[in-house]
Design a protein around this motif. Structure first.
Motif, PDB file in Angstrom:
ATOM      1  N   VAL A  58       0.833  -1.205   0.000  1.00  0.00           N
ATOM      2  CA  VAL A  58       0.000   0.000   0.000  1.00  0.00           C
ATOM      3  C   VAL A  58       0.871   1.261   0.000  1.00  0.00           C
ATOM      4  O   VAL A  58       0.575   2.238  -0.683  1.00  0.00           O
ATOM      5  CB  VAL A  58      -0.938  -0.002   1.223  1.00  0.00           C
ATOM      6  CG1 VAL A  58      -1.610   1.351   1.396  1.00  0.00           C
ATOM      7  CG2 VAL A  58      -1.992  -1.089   1.067  1.00  0.00           C
ATOM      8  N   ALA A  59       1.946   1.234   0.761  1.00  0.00           N
ATOM      9  CA  ALA A  59       2.782   2.424   0.918  1.00  0.00           C
ATOM     10  C   ALA A  59       3.651   2.697  -0.306  1.00  0.00           C
ATOM     11  O   ALA A  59       3.771   3.849  -0.735  1.00  0.00           O
ATOM     12  CB  ALA A  59       3.663   2.275   2.158  1.00  0.00           C
ATOM     13  N   LEU A  60       4.259   1.658  -0.860  1.00  0.00           N
ATOM     14  CA  LEU A  60       5.253   1.887  -1.918  1.00  0.00           C
ATOM     15  C   LEU A  60       5.019   1.071  -3.192  1.00  0.00           C
ATOM     16  O   LEU A  60       5.852   1.100  -4.089  1.00  0.00           O
ATOM     17  CB  LEU A  60       6.663   1.575  -1.387  1.00  0.00           C
ATOM     18  CG  LEU A  60       7.180   2.543  -0.341  1.00  0.00           C
ATOM     19  CD1 LEU A  60       7.237   1.864   1.016  1.00  0.00           C
ATOM     20  CD2 LEU A  60       8.554   3.069  -0.705  1.00  0.00           C
ATOM     21  N   GLY A  61       3.921   0.337  -3.281  1.00  0.00           N
ATOM     22  CA  GLY A  61       3.623  -0.380  -4.509  1.00  0.00           C
ATOM     23  C   GLY A  61       3.962  -1.854  -4.424  1.00  0.00           C
ATOM     24  O   GLY A  61       4.594  -2.332  -3.479  1.00  0.00           O
ATOM     25  N   SER A  62       3.542  -2.583  -5.436  1.00  0.00           N
ATOM     26  CA  SER A  62       3.665  -4.042  -5.438  1.00  0.00           C
ATOM     27  C   SER A  62       5.113  -4.510  -5.473  1.00  0.00           C
ATOM     28  O   SER A  62       5.446  -5.561  -4.909  1.00  0.00           O
ATOM     29  CB  SER A  62       2.901  -4.627  -6.619  1.00  0.00           C
ATOM     30  OG  SER A  62       3.418  -4.141  -7.853  1.00  0.00           O
ATOM     31  N   MET A  88       3.249   8.829   6.188  1.00  0.00           N
ATOM     32  CA  MET A  88       3.075  10.253   6.476  1.00  0.00           C
ATOM     33  C   MET A  88       2.637  11.029   5.236  1.00  0.00           C
ATOM     34  O   MET A  88       1.879  11.997   5.321  1.00  0.00           O
ATOM     35  CB  MET A  88       4.375  10.841   7.034  1.00  0.00           C
ATOM     36  CG  MET A  88       4.711  10.360   8.438  1.00  0.00           C
ATOM     37  SD  MET A  88       6.152  11.199   9.153  1.00  0.00           S
ATOM     38  CE  MET A  88       7.496  10.336   8.315  1.00  0.00           C
ATOM     39  N   ALA A  89       3.090  10.582   4.075  1.00  0.00           N
ATOM     40  CA  ALA A  89       2.760  11.283   2.837  1.00  0.00           C
ATOM     41  C   ALA A  89       1.343  10.973   2.350  1.00  0.00           C
ATOM     42  O   ALA A  89       0.671  11.845   1.787  1.00  0.00           O
ATOM     43  CB  ALA A  89       3.772  10.912   1.750  1.00  0.00           C
ATOM     44  N   LYS A  90       0.870   9.751   2.585  1.00  0.00           N
ATOM     45  CA  LYS A  90      -0.385   9.308   1.967  1.00  0.00           C
ATOM     46  C   LYS A  90      -1.608   9.354   2.877  1.00  0.00           C
ATOM     47  O   LYS A  90      -2.720   9.591   2.405  1.00  0.00           O
ATOM     48  CB  LYS A  90      -0.215   7.880   1.443  1.00  0.00           C
ATOM     49  CG  LYS A  90       0.713   7.765   0.241  1.00  0.00           C
ATOM     50  CD  LYS A  90       0.719   6.335  -0.302  1.00  0.00           C
ATOM     51  CE  LYS A  90       1.537   6.227  -1.586  1.00  0.00           C
ATOM     52  NZ  LYS A  90       1.503   4.857  -2.144  1.00  0.00           N
ATOM     53  N   GLU A  91      -1.419   9.093   4.165  1.00  0.00           N
ATOM     54  CA  GLU A  91      -2.574   8.959   5.059  1.00  0.00           C
ATOM     55  C   GLU A  91      -3.076  10.335   5.494  1.00  0.00           C
ATOM     56  O   GLU A  91      -2.952  10.733   6.656  1.00  0.00           O
ATOM     57  CB  GLU A  91      -2.215   8.099   6.266  1.00  0.00           C
ATOM     58  CG  GLU A  91      -1.796   6.686   5.922  1.00  0.00           C
ATOM     59  CD  GLU A  91      -2.927   5.902   5.273  1.00  0.00           C
ATOM     60  OE1 GLU A  91      -4.109   6.247   5.506  1.00  0.00           O
ATOM     61  OE2 GLU A  91      -2.647   4.951   4.538  1.00  0.00           O
ATOM     62  N   ARG A 146      -0.490  10.596  12.074  1.00  0.00           N
ATOM     63  CA  ARG A 146       0.096  10.709  10.723  1.00  0.00           C
ATOM     64  C   ARG A 146       1.551  11.136  10.744  1.00  0.00           C
ATOM     65  O   ARG A 146       2.354  10.638   9.931  1.00  0.00           O
ATOM     66  CB  ARG A 146      -0.720  11.681   9.884  1.00  0.00           C
ATOM     67  CG  ARG A 146      -0.205  11.813   8.456  1.00  0.00           C
ATOM     68  CD  ARG A 146      -0.961  12.858   7.664  1.00  0.00           C
ATOM     69  NE  ARG A 146      -0.365  13.041   6.340  1.00  0.00           N
ATOM     70  CZ  ARG A 146      -0.724  13.981   5.479  1.00  0.00           C
ATOM     71  NH1 ARG A 146      -1.697  14.847   5.792  1.00  0.00           N
ATOM     72  NH2 ARG A 146      -0.120  14.092   4.301  1.00  0.00           N
ATOM     73  N   PHE A 147       1.925  12.040  11.635  1.00  0.00           N
ATOM     74  CA  PHE A 147       3.275  12.594  11.597  1.00  0.00           C
ATOM     75  C   PHE A 147       4.112  12.254  12.837  1.00  0.00           C
ATOM     76  O   PHE A 147       5.249  11.797  12.716  1.00  0.00           O
ATOM     77  CB  PHE A 147       3.223  14.118  11.429  1.00  0.00           C
ATOM     78  CG  PHE A 147       2.701  14.560  10.099  1.00  0.00           C
ATOM     79  CD1 PHE A 147       3.452  14.378   8.946  1.00  0.00           C
ATOM     80  CD2 PHE A 147       1.463  15.146   9.993  1.00  0.00           C
ATOM     81  CE1 PHE A 147       2.976  14.781   7.706  1.00  0.00           C
ATOM     82  CE2 PHE A 147       0.970  15.558   8.761  1.00  0.00           C
ATOM     83  CZ  PHE A 147       1.728  15.368   7.612  1.00  0.00           C
ATOM     84  N   PHE A 148       3.543  12.482  14.026  1.00  0.00           N
ATOM     85  CA  PHE A 148       4.366  12.356  15.232  1.00  0.00           C
ATOM     86  C   PHE A 148       4.865  10.930  15.452  1.00  0.00           C
ATOM     87  O   PHE A 148       6.074  10.694  15.558  1.00  0.00           O
ATOM     88  CB  PHE A 148       3.582  12.842  16.458  1.00  0.00           C
ATOM     89  CG  PHE A 148       4.379  12.776  17.730  1.00  0.00           C
ATOM     90  CD1 PHE A 148       5.325  13.753  18.024  1.00  0.00           C
ATOM     91  CD2 PHE A 148       4.214  11.735  18.633  1.00  0.00           C
ATOM     92  CE1 PHE A 148       6.073  13.696  19.192  1.00  0.00           C
ATOM     93  CE2 PHE A 148       4.950  11.659  19.797  1.00  0.00           C
ATOM     94  CZ  PHE A 148       5.889  12.650  20.069  1.00  0.00           C
TER      95      PHE A 148
END
Length: 466
Positions: A98-102, A407-410, A418-420
């Protein structure tokens, strides 16, 4: 019983019903997996190494346990956030995809299936045999220990492959059993140590031996990584966990915090039972002596039997993840022979072919561990590394881009989630990687060569169907 159904869309856009894994595990099993996989061998196996790394400096050793525990809890919490949002086949692989692709998902899944799962499973088979040999008075590195290691490995595979429900019940039972010696030592060891003065002496004596590493704290923290590792394997059953989006985060968060507190209390109790010098010199015999000192010889033997059961419970949990390693890729039509490895046995509801391959890889890594770490002269020359620690540090390095992309997508998450927390998790992972560079500086280049070769093989055999 609820059934999870996966669909693969072919080139014509038609849905094809694939093999399924049933929802057969509840919250109790998930919590037992987190606690049961983490607690087991590491707290016994690495206690000696942490004392040696710190020169017998008990407060520094406890600090290492605290830092390692914080790293585990922070990373587990961030993955718990992701677990509330994504549920597919195998937790970590799902999150990476989900975060960086298959492609990155496949990269992580291949590493876990061929290196991470089998290396830890093989080490746990030997550690379980090691403590069994201590009870029997046999050599912990000889033929007896390796024969018992092989038997434990096969028995654990058989339990998971033939009866996964029974394996889940065994996991819950051994979790209860393995907590007993830790709680008793934490409580009575501390009381005895305060009465006889050993605990105060161990805390105030400072270093009692020469430190052989450039940064003893970093070396000790890396050693705790093995003791704390395993919680991520609980995410491998999210497709088989009832109400996974609710239950998996609870299991990850509660389980990891419980483990940290119990470890620190046990380590303190152990320091009240015997002096640091005895533990540094005696290793596994020192742990046995500590139990005998607090609970008498007979009581010490009984509790040490619980230690062996504790290790077997951890082995069972690791094997549970190991048997599903290649299935998590095959379910995506990725990896070698996906049509073969995603096959589910209709009677046991287990990925049988993936399980067999996981057992073979574990046996191969057990042979490597013996030849690289237990024989007087290594069979592999410079290509010898501690397979109980470096693969764990590698997985922490793989977490970093997942946390960054989270952090970039959610965007729907609040600042804290999301960030901390992801930022804190990134810093924790970076710390672990830097610590490993200090602790295993000479081994890392050769380990990375082996790692690269296995990853290239994974790229070659990937048969993904578009």
């Amino acid at each position: 019983m609820v059934t999870v159904i996966y669909y693969i869309v072919d080139r014509k856009g038609d849905k094809q019903l694939e093999n399924v894994l049933e929802k057969k595990y509840g919250l109790l099993t998930a919590i037992a997996m987190v606690i049961g996989i983490v607690i087991g061998s590491g707290v016994f196996f690495k206690a000696e190494k942490i004392l040696v790394a710190t020169g017998g400096n008990l407060p520094l050793g406890i600090l290492a346990w605290v830092i390692g525990g914080i790293i585990m809890v922070v990373c587990a919490y961030v993955f718990a956030i992701m677990a509330t949002r994504y549920e597919k086949v195998n937790g970590l692989v799902d999150y990476a995809e989900v975060a960086l692709g298959s492609k990155y998902g496949y990269f992580v899944g291949w590493f876990m299936a061929t290196i991470y799962y089998p290396t830890l499973t093989s080490v746990l088979a030997w550690v379980s045999a090691r403590y069994a040999c201590v009870l029997l008075g046999w050599n912990i590195t000889g033929g007896e220990a390796m024969s018992i290691s092989g038997f434990f490995l096969i028995a654990s595979y058989a339990l998971n492959a033939l009866s996964p429900k029974l394996a889940g019940k065994f996991q819950v039972s051994t979790t209860v059993i393995k907590i007993i010696p830790l709680v008793l030592m934490a409580l009575f060891g501390t009381i005895v140590g305060l009465k006889n003065g050993i605990l105060i002496s161990n805390f105030t004596s400072g270093p009692i031996a020469k430190v052989t590493t450039s940064n003893p704290l970093f070396t000790a923290v890396v050693a705790t990584a093995f003791a704390y590792e395993g919680w991520i394997i609980a995410t491998s059953i999210n497709a088989e966990l009832k109400n996974a989006k609710k239950n998996l985060p609870i299991a990850l968060t509660f389980g990891t915090i419980f483990v940290v507190l119990l470890y620190i209390l046990y380590y303190t109790g152990l320091a009240g039972a015997v002096s640091n010098s005895v533990m540094m010199k005696g290793g596994e015999q020192g742990a046995k002596l500590a139990f005998a000192t607090v609970f008498s010889n007979a009581g010490g033997v009984v509790l040490f039997v619980f230690v062996v059961i504790s290790c077997l419970g951890t082995l069972n949990g690791l094997m549970l993840g190991c048997t599903r390693g290649l299935y998590s890729l095959a379910a995506r039509n990725m990896g070698p022979k996906p049509e073969v490895l995603k096959s589910i046995d209709p009677n046991t509801n287990m990925p049988t072919n993936s399980s067999i391959f996981g057992l073979l890889l574990s046996a191969a890594w057990l042979l490597y561990f013996f030849g690289a770490n237990l024989v007087p002269v290594s069979w592999f020359g410079p290509f010898s590394f501690d397979s109980s620690e470096l693969p764990i540090v590698t997985i922490y390095a793989m977490y970093i881009p997942i946390f960054v992309m989270m952090m970039a997508k959610e965007k729907s998450l609040g600042f804290f989630k999301r960030f901390f927390m992801p930022s804190l998790a990134v810093l924790a992972c970076i710390f672990m990687v830097i610590a490993a560079c200090y602790a295993h500086s000479k081994e890392i280049p050769y380990y990375l060569i082996i790692f690269a070769v296995i990853m290239v093989i994974g790229m070659i055999v990937n048969k993904k169907e578009k």
